[in-house]
Design a protein around this motif. Sequence first.
Motif, short mmCIF file in Angstrom:
data_model
loop_
_atom_site.label_atom_id
_atom_site.label_comp_id
_atom_site.label_asym_id
_atom_site.label_seq_id
_atom_site.Cartn_x
_atom_site.Cartn_y
_atom_site.Cartn_z
N PHE A 129 10.69 4.71 3.12
CA PHE A 129 9.69 5.37 2.27
C PHE A 129 9.89 6.89 2.24
O PHE A 129 9.58 7.53 1.24
CB PHE A 129 8.27 4.99 2.72
CG PHE A 129 7.86 3.62 2.25
CD1 PHE A 129 7.56 3.39 0.92
CD2 PHE A 129 7.84 2.55 3.13
CE1 PHE A 129 7.20 2.12 0.46
CE2 PHE A 129 7.48 1.28 2.70
CZ PHE A 129 7.17 1.07 1.36
N ALA A 145 1.28 4.70 6.81
CA ALA A 145 1.18 3.24 6.67
C ALA A 145 2.49 2.58 7.07
O ALA A 145 2.50 1.55 7.76
CB ALA A 145 0.80 2.88 5.23
N ALA A 146 3.61 3.17 6.66
CA ALA A 146 4.93 2.61 6.98
C ALA A 146 5.20 2.63 8.48
O ALA A 146 5.91 1.76 9.00
CB ALA A 146 6.01 3.39 6.23
N ALA A 177 1.36 7.36 2.90
CA ALA A 177 2.38 6.32 2.72
C ALA A 177 3.27 6.21 3.96
O ALA A 177 3.54 5.10 4.45
CB ALA A 177 3.23 6.63 1.49
N VAL A 178 3.73 7.34 4.47
CA VAL A 178 4.58 7.33 5.67
C VAL A 178 3.78 6.85 6.88
O VAL A 178 4.30 6.11 7.73
CB VAL A 178 5.17 8.74 5.92
CG1 VAL A 178 5.93 8.78 7.25
CG2 VAL A 178 6.09 9.14 4.78
N THR A 203 0.83 -1.21 0.00
CA THR A 203 0.00 0.00 0.00
C THR A 203 0.86 1.26 0.00
O THR A 203 0.62 2.19 -0.78
CB THR A 203 -0.92 0.02 1.23
OG1 THR A 203 -1.78 -1.13 1.18
CG2 THR A 203 -1.77 1.28 1.25
N ALA A 204 1.87 1.29 0.88
CA ALA A 204 2.78 2.45 0.94
C ALA A 204 3.50 2.62 -0.39
O ALA A 204 3.67 3.75 -0.89
CB ALA A 204 3.78 2.28 2.07
N SER A 205 3.92 1.51 -1.00
CA SER A 205 4.59 1.58 -2.31
C SER A 205 3.67 2.18 -3.35
O SER A 205 4.08 3.06 -4.12
CB SER A 205 5.03 0.17 -2.76
OG SER A 205 5.94 -0.40 -1.86
N ASN A 241 1.69 11.11 0.03
CA ASN A 241 2.96 10.88 0.72
C ASN A 241 2.76 10.75 2.23
O ASN A 241 3.40 9.91 2.88
CB ASN A 241 3.94 12.01 0.42
CG ASN A 241 4.53 11.91 -0.97
OD1 ASN A 241 4.62 10.83 -1.53
ND2 ASN A 241 4.92 13.03 -1.54
#
Length: 301
Positions: free
Chosen positions: A126, A114-115, A111-112, A60-62, A108
């Motif tokens: 990420f 989620a990471a 994404a972070v 998902t983050a990717s 972005n």
Amino acid sequence: MLSRKNKLLLFKLLSLFSVVRGYNILVITLAQYLASIYILAPEIPLRKVIFDLNLFLIVTASALVIASGYIINNFYDAEKDLINKPTKSMLDRLVSQNFKLTTYFILNFLAVFAASYISFRAVLFFSAYIFGIWYYSHRLKRIPFLGNLVSATLAIAPFFVVFVYYHNFKTVIFVHALFLFLLILAREMIKDMESMAGDMAQNYRTIPIIYGPRTSKMLITFLVLLTLVPAFLLIKTFDVGYMYLYFAASIILLIVFLVLLWKAQGKKHYVWLHNILKFIIVAGVISILLINVDVVLNRIL
């Protein structure tokens, strides 16, 4: 019948999907899961791979970072794309630049976020990935060959984070990665040939502009010949199941590609060559299933 307002909303959604290259993201997501199931963690039960929360968050983050990367790349290339891709540019412009930038920051952040559920190292990776894509779009893509090299490296980064997650560093993984990396690098250089008109207008210093198409063709030929090495190794040295058929077909297609490359004269020809390499890459994703055609049935329980 849809109202005018609903039609406009639909077109804007299509425009955003076009900007973030939704179809590419779907292929990359599928590739990450198939690579995890068949190559990186073949000993883990299928159900555990598919329902692994950390893997889901990595994928998902990717996807979110890649989508944001396409947005920032589109932002910087807006004027160039008007020349190289006028039809697509008209669709992309249905969404304002301000909305694109807002979406870029939101993606972005997500994404972070989620990471952060995976680990601090994932957040660092990420965050660096986001910065790398921005710096490439802002500056590096204008530097001959270095821009192509960085672009290809960023393209395989989502697969790197997955095999680090599984701590699988077998030689066959690196040979697969090398094959993919060289294909993507050759594709990036073909894209430079394809977009010469817009690059010249925007003062991009790409290899075909500085050194000419012949030098570009020589470099692309060298890269394609290098790509044949891991392809042969994956057929002769490693056990890749029936996927050897894919690599054998790829070798034939790449030889045809080289013949067509040296006959190519204009943008139309380079678009066809670009599509050949894109087809090989996408077909490679589906062909991962050939490594073990019984794996799904054998690992469900």
